[in-house]
Design a protein around this motif. Structure first.
Motif, PDB file in Angstrom:
ATOM      1  N   VAL A   1       0.857  -1.199   0.000  1.00  0.00           N
ATOM      2  CA  VAL A   1       0.000   0.000   0.000  1.00  0.00           C
ATOM      3  C   VAL A   1       0.888   1.242   0.000  1.00  0.00           C
ATOM      4  O   VAL A   1       1.040   1.920   1.035  1.00  0.00           O
ATOM      5  CB  VAL A   1      -0.947   0.015   1.224  1.00  0.00           C
TER       6      VAL A   1
ATOM      7  N   HIS B   1      -4.997   2.017   3.594  1.00  0.00           N
ATOM      8  CA  HIS B   1      -5.434   2.373   2.240  1.00  0.00           C
ATOM      9  C   HIS B   1      -4.800   3.703   1.844  1.00  0.00           C
ATOM     10  O   HIS B   1      -4.559   4.569   2.698  1.00  0.00           O
ATOM     11  CB  HIS B   1      -6.963   2.457   2.144  1.00  0.00           C
TER      12      HIS B   1
ATOM     13  N   ARG C   1      -4.744   1.441  -3.448  1.00  0.00           N
ATOM     14  CA  ARG C   1      -4.645   0.123  -2.818  1.00  0.00           C
ATOM     15  C   ARG C   1      -5.374   0.139  -1.469  1.00  0.00           C
ATOM     16  O   ARG C   1      -5.338   1.134  -0.738  1.00  0.00           O
ATOM     17  CB  ARG C   1      -3.188  -0.289  -2.583  1.00  0.00           C
TER      18      ARG C   1
ATOM     19  N   TYR D   1      -7.334  -7.704  -0.025  1.00  0.00           N
ATOM     20  CA  TYR D   1      -6.405  -6.794  -0.708  1.00  0.00           C
ATOM     21  C   TYR D   1      -6.979  -6.469  -2.083  1.00  0.00           C
ATOM     22  O   TYR D   1      -7.345  -7.380  -2.847  1.00  0.00           O
ATOM     23  CB  TYR D   1      -5.039  -7.465  -0.836  1.00  0.00           C
TER      24      TYR D   1
ATOM     25  N   GLY E   1      -7.242  -3.203  -5.471  1.00  0.00           N
ATOM     26  CA  GLY E   1      -6.697  -1.969  -6.024  1.00  0.00           C
ATOM     27  C   GLY E   1      -7.024  -1.778  -7.491  1.00  0.00           C
ATOM     28  O   GLY E   1      -7.545  -2.667  -8.170  1.00  0.00           O
TER      29      GLY E   1
ATOM     30  N   ALA F   1      -6.125  -3.488 -10.840  1.00  0.00           N
ATOM     31  CA  ALA F   1      -4.741  -3.905 -10.567  1.00  0.00           C
ATOM     32  C   ALA F   1      -4.517  -5.314 -11.116  1.00  0.00           C
ATOM     33  O   ALA F   1      -5.451  -6.089 -11.308  1.00  0.00           O
ATOM     34  CB  ALA F   1      -4.488  -3.877  -9.067  1.00  0.00           C
TER      35      ALA F   1
ATOM     36  N   ILE G   1      -2.114  -8.751  -6.994  1.00  0.00           N
ATOM     37  CA  ILE G   1      -3.099  -8.718  -5.918  1.00  0.00           C
ATOM     38  C   ILE G   1      -3.147 -10.055  -5.183  1.00  0.00           C
ATOM     39  O   ILE G   1      -3.175 -10.105  -3.944  1.00  0.00           O
ATOM     40  CB  ILE G   1      -4.495  -8.344  -6.458  1.00  0.00           C
TER      41      ILE G   1
END
Length: 202
Positions: free
Chosen positions: A76, A100, A108, A169, A171, A180, A185
């Motif tokens: 992050v 975050h 993220r 997790y 993003g 992402a 990830i």
């Protein structure tokens, strides 16, 4: 032949002497004086024992300290390593933390949560197995899109004895509006889960 207990020998000896001397024994005396005690059991019962205590009495008190600062910065970028503690009504059962940040256009989100029960957890359903993590672990993955913005998310669930560790997790890139990368990830979530599980025994 097994020898008689001393207490039993002591009580029977007068009876044997009197019988050998031909002395008649009456029944007018104390009946307990002539009662033959029961022989003790050669295999006394072992005291009952309760079931084994759960491995974990409570979750980590400071969940935000479960992940190394270097890992938080890697997963992050731009987030405060101290994180944000989970608000729980019962910290003796549930704790957690999240991080975050928006780094440039790259967003993220990472959170970990602990849930401790009185009994061992059973294996959950769904997702794909993750080997070498806890008693059993699985990961679920999905890509969502909201107003043209893609977000990639992975959720790792780990059972270890009477504790459950969950790591989320996700993003996306707010400039390209793409989610992402799948590999990044997934691997990031598993890396965080490994550290979070290790913290259970710290």
């Amino acid at each position: 032949m097994r020898s008689l207990p001393l207490i039993l020998v002591a009580r029977l000896l007068p009876v044997a002497v009197l019988a050998a001397a031909g002395v008649a024994m009456t029944t007018s005396g104390d009946s307990d004086a002539h009662a033959t005690p029961a022989s003790p059991s050669p295999h006394p019962s072992a005291p009952a024992t309760g079931s084994a205590a759960p491995r974990y009495a409570k979750p980590p008190t400071e969940a935000c300290a479960a992940l190394p600062e270097a890992l938080v910065k890697e997963l992050v970028p731009g987030a405060e390593p101290a994180g944000n503690e989970l608000k729980s009504s019962d910290l003796s059962r549930r704790t957690g933390c999240n991080w975050h940040a928006l780094h440039g256009f790259d967003y993220r989100w990472l959170d970990i949560s602990y849930d401790v029960s009185d009994v061992a957890r059973t294996k959950g359903k769904g997702g794909s197995a993750v080997s070498g993590l806890g008693d059993d672990a699985s990961v679920t993955e999905e890509t969502t899109e909201d107003d043209g913005q893609g977000i990639r998310e992975a959720v790792v669930t780990v059972h270890q004895d009477n504790a459950t560790v969950t790591v989320t997790y996700n993003g996306g890139d707010f400039e390209s509006h793409k989610a992402a990368g799948t590999d990044a990830i997934r691997k990031g979530a598993i890396s965080a889960a490994k550290e979070a599980v290790t913290a259970l025994d710290d």
